[in-house]
Each structure stands twice: as structure tokens, then as C-alpha cells.
Design a protein around this motif. Structure first.
Motif, mmCIF file in Angstrom:
data_model
loop_
_atom_site.group_PDB
_atom_site.id
_atom_site.type_symbol
_atom_site.label_atom_id
_atom_site.label_comp_id
_atom_site.label_asym_id
_atom_site.label_seq_id
_atom_site.Cartn_x
_atom_site.Cartn_y
_atom_site.Cartn_z
ATOM 1 N N GLN A 256 43.528 32.966 67.781
ATOM 2 C CA GLN A 256 42.192 33.399 67.374
ATOM 3 C C GLN A 256 41.067 32.882 68.269
ATOM 4 O O GLN A 256 39.902 33.189 68.045
ATOM 5 N N ARG A 257 41.415 32.084 69.296
ATOM 6 C CA ARG A 257 40.352 31.566 70.173
ATOM 7 C C ARG A 257 39.636 32.694 70.900
ATOM 8 O O ARG A 257 38.428 32.624 71.120
ATOM 9 N N PHE A 258 40.363 33.711 71.345
ATOM 10 C CA PHE A 258 39.718 34.795 72.084
ATOM 11 C C PHE A 258 38.693 35.505 71.202
ATOM 12 O O PHE A 258 37.589 35.830 71.654
ATOM 13 N N PHE A 259 39.044 35.729 69.945
ATOM 14 C CA PHE A 259 38.108 36.404 69.047
ATOM 15 C C PHE A 259 36.881 35.538 68.777
ATOM 16 O O PHE A 259 35.740 35.996 68.911
ATOM 17 N N PHE A 260 37.105 34.273 68.403
ATOM 18 C CA PHE A 260 35.990 33.446 67.964
ATOM 19 C C PHE A 260 35.170 32.865 69.113
ATOM 20 O O PHE A 260 33.998 32.532 68.917
ATOM 21 N N GLU A 261 35.746 32.725 70.294
ATOM 22 C CA GLU A 261 35.010 32.095 71.382
ATOM 23 C C GLU A 261 34.614 33.069 72.483
ATOM 24 O O GLU A 261 33.937 32.676 73.436
ATOM 25 N N ALA A 262 35.045 34.318 72.399
ATOM 26 C CA ALA A 262 34.642 35.309 73.400
ATOM 27 C C ALA A 262 34.089 36.570 72.737
ATOM 28 O O ALA A 262 32.971 37.011 73.053
ATOM 29 N N ILE A 263 34.849 37.157 71.810
ATOM 30 C CA ILE A 263 34.409 38.414 71.204
ATOM 31 C C ILE A 263 33.207 38.209 70.278
ATOM 32 O O ILE A 263 32.208 38.937 70.367
#
Length: 702
Positions: A256-263
Motif C-alpha cells: 500500500q505504500r505506492f497508493f498512500f505515498e504516491a497516488i
């Protein structure tokens, strides 16, 4: 006018790929946080994709083929265009990624200039249904320890549990329940809103523990009256199934890092961030503008809430700082309960007046809140697995007119540009192989759920993600495992059959090498997805944290303490460097600044001591929980280079343990003496630091 690629020099054929790779490698030199650089990356990707699509439409469609071949090719093209549409939305989001930390600093500074007693009151609601005590106690104690003077902590219990009521009263939290469970979590929170009155409402799931500065970092945003919600990321203090089952705990961040820290920071740049169900604060007047509570038309009430507020002119602001930590799904079944709920709820909002197709939304909000990514990802990944098999066994190609040269000239640069662009704009949070494996793994279960919801959008029950000992750990996804294994065998068999002229099914032998490469990539992804199906239970019942403080061990009847150096600690025990104790003997462990905790020596050898705490409720135990879970000890985020994470994932193929797991026996209980019957007989002690007028008033009110 394009050259004849079949006779063109190799350097000319590879020119688009070399140019694309060069641009992606040079882009960081211009500063990836600069808007012009990010715009240039998106424009470059769009150019490469545009050239590819021109080739795709003009060359690769078999318009004169029989209806079966044409239908299959057009279906593949439609799914590919669907995926490119959602990719375009993703690139648009990543284009405007924000960083609100400076605004949080300014808001905190403004608060510091005011008398703390004048800071606005906040009702913090912890929504719970069936979570066990080892999960809830961390959240409740963490909420009570928040650095905010005018705070009321409420536990909204849809499980109506007497032991939880007693626990809340002892610790100083308010306890709210209701006679029914109408509208599940949304109904639970709405009921709590009716009996609370603070101008701001923070909502936390039962497993998310707020860090002490959570409110100080977020409340300053509400000085802007257009802000209806402030959301912070979901961060985790345990490992998710991908990290656990593929032994990637230190080699790959959680999925979930990509969602919460990029998206989400990118969506915030378009004022299209949304409430994520926990770790958020909402202005009560904004809730009153939409009827006084959360909308209940979808099982993802959080996203629907942000959409409803957008129609009234309120924006959800996103602060990308790890200010609360919770539990990632602890088993494969818990993972699918969570993801199926998200996919169903996101699909449901399409059919609601407040959804992206309803009235009153700006065009960018309609675009960013379309839930099509769930469906497009599943369809794309399933098509990528099935299309080579259709070609290898039935000689029905997904596209025609393709040579090795044209694939290198058009197709490969397009794939490279898209993946490379997301990697660069995602700031190191996107791992292509991991995303492909997890996406493939979950598509087997989620695609039927999404299709069913499209035809029957309403009437789906809200399922709570199991947490703690209820999650059971481990697990075995038999259906997905055999599907992955079957597809691997079929792919390898198809390649073997077409490898020899005497058995070849495919008439165009020149295409076999390209399909072979495609198929072998699929085999790698399927193999890792099959490994992911073999759920491995967590080795520890509680998360451990480094602890390097000196520790005093008091033995029974001893006049002096034995000193040892701490190694690591959890709520259930501590590991020490030292000796002088025996296995099995009861001891009292004194921790600097926290007090003494009773325990028993579980191991003592080779200069290492392991002590299991007895789990009895005490002020020292409460202080330990607050120290471990609210003061940033778990705030270090894993940063891994892309090449290292990819190498480690691929290495798992060589070290794979494909033995089927035994039937799960359940995760080891963190506190085996704390079942429900036991809890009803316990007496709880309120720690001195929590005995404030506000908490004692809440205890009396509950």
C-alpha cells in the motif's frame, strides 16, 4: 514515413527503445519534484503511447480474419485500451503530487501561539465490532495519550461487549453502543455522532494507533474553511501477506505504500484525495451539510463521504506523514475480505447520486473517482495470461502483423515508457514485478466479485477484516494455487508443442520466440503468485521493537537486581543480553521510565535472556504500550532500491518452498489468559498520566 523495419539496421530498430531509456535515465538530473520535469515525463510517455496506438490500429487488427479471430483481437484491443485509460488517470494523478508538511508546520506554529485550553475540542471515535483485546487496547491507550488538551475518546462498540465497556471505563474512554447494527460501520459512526458534540471528529479503525502529535499536525489545516476532512496515510507495524509469504519482510515495502505515498499525494494536488476510513478528522459542520453523518449507500462509506462533501464545496486534504500505525491483513483470507470490500464499495458508488456520475462534480473529480482501475487491472492481467495460450493452442493471435523488429520498435518502448514513468513519478514506491504478482494473485478472486457487483450493485454485506488472533494467520488459497499451477503447465506445454515443426500449431513460426518470451514472463509471475498462495503464519504474536535501555531483573526473594542490556521488546516479552537467571523462574522486570512488569524466564542461554510478560493489566503495561506504539518507534519506513527488490523477488524462485501448508491452527495468542470470560472478571487500573478531568468525566458518562 516509417522505414521498412524488416530490412532496417538493428540500431534504427532499437532507436525508440534507446531514446526512451535515455530520457528516463536523464530525467532525475533535472529534479523529479519540479513540475516541468514531471510534465515532460508525462508528455514523453504520452508520445510513445500515441505512436504505439497508431501502429496498433493501423497494422495489428486482422480485419479480414474469420469472426472468431477478429472478435478475439478486438476484445484484446478493447481491454488494452481500457487499461491505457486508467493508466492515463494514474499519470495525471502522479503529475501533481503534493507535500503538505510545510503547511502542517505552519498550522502547528499557529496552535502554539494560542492557549492550549482554547484549542478546539475533538471527539475521537474508535469504531469496533469484533476485534480482540490485544488489538483494541493499543488503539484505546494510544488515543488517550494524544497530545491534545480538549480530547474526548469514544469507543463505538457494535459488538456490545461487556468486557470492553469495563475496559473503557477503567482506562478513561467513553463507551457507546446501539441496539442494532444497521448500515454496519457507517451506522455505528453515525450513532456515535448523535451522542457526541465536539466541532471536529477523528475516526480510527480498531487496529490503528495514533501517534502522539497526530492532532497537532493535522488540526491546523481546518483554519481553511473549505477543508472538510484531513486524511493521513495508513501505515503498518506488521508485514502484509506479500512480505510474509515470499519472505520479503526486509526487501520490499508493503503493497500500500505506492497508493498512500504516491497516488494519494497526487490526487491531493487535484483536490481529489478521499477519506480512507481511518486516521482522518472531519469538520462536524461539513457532516451537518450532508445530513449529519456518513452516507450509507456504499460499503466504502469513506470514499462516498468525500464525494458527498465535494458536492457541498468541502475538500479532503491529504497529509503524507506516518501519524498512525495499524495492522496490515494478517492472513490471506483477511487480505481478500479487505480487498473484496474495497472493490465492491468502489463499484457501488457508480450507481449513486453522490458518485462520480452524479450531479455537481467537477470534471477532474468525476475522472479520479471512477472505480474502473479495479476492473481494468483484473481484465488486463487475466488477458495477459490467457492470450498466449489461445494463440499457442488454437493459432488465434491477439494481434497480427507483428515481427520481432516491429515489437522492438513499437511495443517494447511503450511498455518501458509506462513502467519507467510510473517508477520515476512514484518516487521509488512502485515495484513492477511485485505489483504484477500481487495483481495477478488477487485478480482470480476479485474479478468475479467486481462483475457480480456491476450486475447487482447493492445488497452486499459489510465484512470486517479479521484482526489480531481472529485473523488466524497463514492460510492456503487452494483455488488460486491450482489455477496458477495449471496456467504455468499449460503455458510451458504450449511452448514445447510449438517449439518443433512436426508438432507446431502456430502457422507463423517466426512469432513463436516472441510468444515464448511473453509466456516465460507469465510463468515467473504465476510461480511467485503460487508461492504467495502458501500462507505462512506469523512467527511472533506481537511486533518487536529495538530496546537498548538497561533493564533490571528482580528475582524472587533476591535483595539485589540483575542488570542486563535490552535487545528488543514487545508487549508480550523482552529479549536481553545477560545471564544470572534460570528458565522458568518468575521475575519482575523494571524498565526505565515505565515501571515494573511481572514475567517468567522463557529462555536463558549463550548470554541471551528471553522473558515472557504475564499479561496482567497494570499501569506499567499501559505505559509500555504507549511508549512502543505512539512515540514513533515504528515510524521508520522501508526504502529499498528497485533493482534490489526485483533481484530479491526473482531469487525467491530459486529458493522456493512449494510444500503445501498444513491446516492452520491459528496464530499464537499474544495474551492467552485474556479470553472474554476472563476479561469480565478483571479489574482495570487507570494509569496516573490518564487521570485527567476530561477522561474521568468520560468514564463517569459512559
Amino acid at each position: 514515413m516509417l522505414p521498412d523495419l524488416d530490412t532496417a539496421p538493428a540500431l534504427l530498430v532499437a532507436a525508440p527503445l534507446l531514446l526512451t531509456a535515455s530520457c528516463l535515465l536523464l530525467a532525475p538530473l533535472f529534479g523529479l519534484n519540479r513540475p516541468t520535469t514531471r510534465t515532460a515525463i508525462v508528455a514523453g510517455v504520452a508520445l510513445v503511447v500515441g505512436v504505439y496506438l497508431h501502429w496498433r490500429f493501423t497494422t495489428t487488427i486482422p480485419w479480414d480474419a474469420p469472426w472468431v479471430g477478429l472478435g478475439f483481437a478486438l476484445t484484446c484491443l478493447a481491454i488494452e485500451l481500457f487499461g491505457l485509460f486508467d493508466a492515463a488517470i494514474l499519470f495525471a494523478a502522479l503529475l501533481k503530487r503534493t507535500n503538505r508538511s510545510a503547511e502542517a508546520d505552519a498550522g502547528e506554529a499557529r496552535l502554539a501561539q494560542r492557549d492550549p485550553e482554547d484549542w478546539p475540542a475533538v471527539d475521537l471515535i474508535i469504531a469496533t465490532y469484533n476485534e480482540p483485546i490485544e488489538v483494541l487496547e493499543k488503539t484505546i491507550l494510544g488515543a488517550l495519550a494524544l497530545d491534545w488538551p480538549n480530547l474526548n475518546v469514544w469507543v463505538a462498540d457494535d459488538g456490545r461487549r461487556a468486557w470492553l465497556r469495563d475496559f473503557c471505563q477503567a482506562k478513561g474512554a467513553g463507551y457507546i453502543t446501539r441496539p442494532d447494527n444497521l448500515h454496519a460501520k457507517a451506522g455505528n459512526i453515525n450513532h456515535a455522532l448523535k451522542v457526541t458534540h465536539a466541532p471536529f471528529v477523528a475516526v480510527f479503525d480498531a487496529d490503528f494507533v495514533p501517534q502522539r502529535p497526530f492532532l497537532r499536525r493535522t488540526m491546523g489545516f481546518f483554519d481553511d474553511t473549505a477543508i472538510g476532512i484531513v486524511q493521513v496515510p495508513h501505515s503498518f507495524y506488521n508485514h502484509d501477506p506479500l512480505q510474509q509469504n515470499l519472505a520479503l519482510r526486509e526487501a520490499l515495502p508493503d503493497d500500500q505504500r505506492f497508493f498512500f505515498e504516491a497516488i494519494m499525494p497526487g490526487r491531493d494536488g487535484w483536490d481529489a484525495a478521499f477519506c480512507c476510513g481511518s486516521n482522518s478528522i472531519t469538520r462536524r459542520t461539513a457532516l451537518e451539510a450532508i445530513g449529519g453523518g456518513l452516507p450509507a449507500g456504499s460499503i466504502t462509506e469513506d470514499m462516498l463521504l468525500s464525494l458527498a462533501l465535494l458536492q457541498k464545496g468541502y475538500v479532503t486534504r491529504y497529509l503524507n506523514e506516518p501519524l498512525a500505525f495499524g495492522l496490515a491483513p494478517e492472513s490471506l483470507e483477511a487480505f481478500f475480505v479487505q480487498r473484496a470490500r474495497w472493490a465492491q464499495g468502489a463499484t457501488q458508488i457508480l450507481f449513486l447520486d453522490t458518485g462520480p456520475l452524479g450531479r455537481g462534480h467537477a470534471w477532474q473529480h468525476r475522472l479520479f473517482f471512477l472505480p474502473t482501475a479495479w476492473l481494468s487491472q483484473c481484465l488486463m492481467l487475466m488477458t495477459s495470461l490467457i492470450a498466449p495460450l489461445v494463440f499457442l493452442f488454437f493459432d488465434v493471435p491477439p494481434l497480427v502483423g507483428v515481427t520481432a523488429q516491429s515489437a522492438i520498435f513499437f511495443l517494447v518502448p511503450m511498455v518501458f515508457a509506462q513502467v519507467g514513468g510510473i517508477v520515476l513519478l512514484g518516487g521509488g514506491r512502485y515495484f513492477p514485478i511485485a505489483a504484477q504478482v500481487l495483481g495477478t494473485f488477487q485478480s482470480f478472486r476479485l474479478l468475479p466479485v467486481i462483475i457480480k457487483t456491476l450486475f447487482k450493485p447493492h445488497g452486499h454485506a459489510f465484512k470486517v477484516t479479521p484482526k489480531g488472533s481472529d485473523a488466524a494467520g497463514g492460510g492456503y488459497q487452494r483455488g488460486i494455487f491450482f489455477a496458477c499451477t495449471g496456467l504455468m503447465i499449460a503455458t510451458l506445454a504450449g511452448l514445447a508443442i510449438n517449439a518443433f515443426p512436426d508438432t507446431r500449431i502456430v502457422m507463423q513460426g517466426a512469432l513463436v520466440p516472441m510468444v515464448a518470451f511473453w509466456g516465460l514472463v507469465n510463468v515467473v509471475v504465476l510461480f511467485l503468485a503460487a508461492m504467495l498462495c502458501l500462507g505462512r503464519p506469523a512467527l511472533r504474536a506481537e511486533e518487536r521493537f529495538p530496546w537498548h535501555e538497561p533493564v533490571a531483573i528482580w528475582r524472587r526473594d533476591a535483595r539485589n537486581a540483575t542488570l542486563a542490556r535490552g535487545i528488543d521488546i514487545s508487549v508480550s516479552g523482552i529479549a536481553l543480553a545477560g545471564d544470572g537467571v534460570e528458565v522458568g523462574e518468575p521475575v519482575r522486570v523494571r524498565l526505565r521510565g515505565l515501571g515494573s512488569i511481572e514475567g517468567r524466564v522463557a529462555r536463558a542461554r549463550n548470554g541471551r535472556i528471553g522473558i515472557a510478560f504475564d499479561g496482567a493489566d497494570s499501569p506499567a503495561r499501559d505505559r509500555l504500550i504507549v511508549q512502543l506504539f505512539t512515540r514513533g518507534m515504528n515510524a521508520t519506513q522501508l526504502q529499498v532500491p528497485l533493482w534490489r527488490a526485483t533481484r530479491t523477488m526473482l531469487a525467491r524462485i530459486l529458493t522456493a518452498d512449494m510444500r503445501l501448508p498444513t491446516a492452520p491452527t491459528g496464530q499464537a495468542a499474544a495474551r492467552p489468559d485474556m479470553g472474554d470470560d476472563r476479561l469480565e472478571k478483571r479489574t482495570y487500573v487507570l494509569p496516573p498520566e490518564h487521570r485527567t478531568p476530561a477522561t474521568m468525566r468520560l468514564a463517569r458518562a459512559s
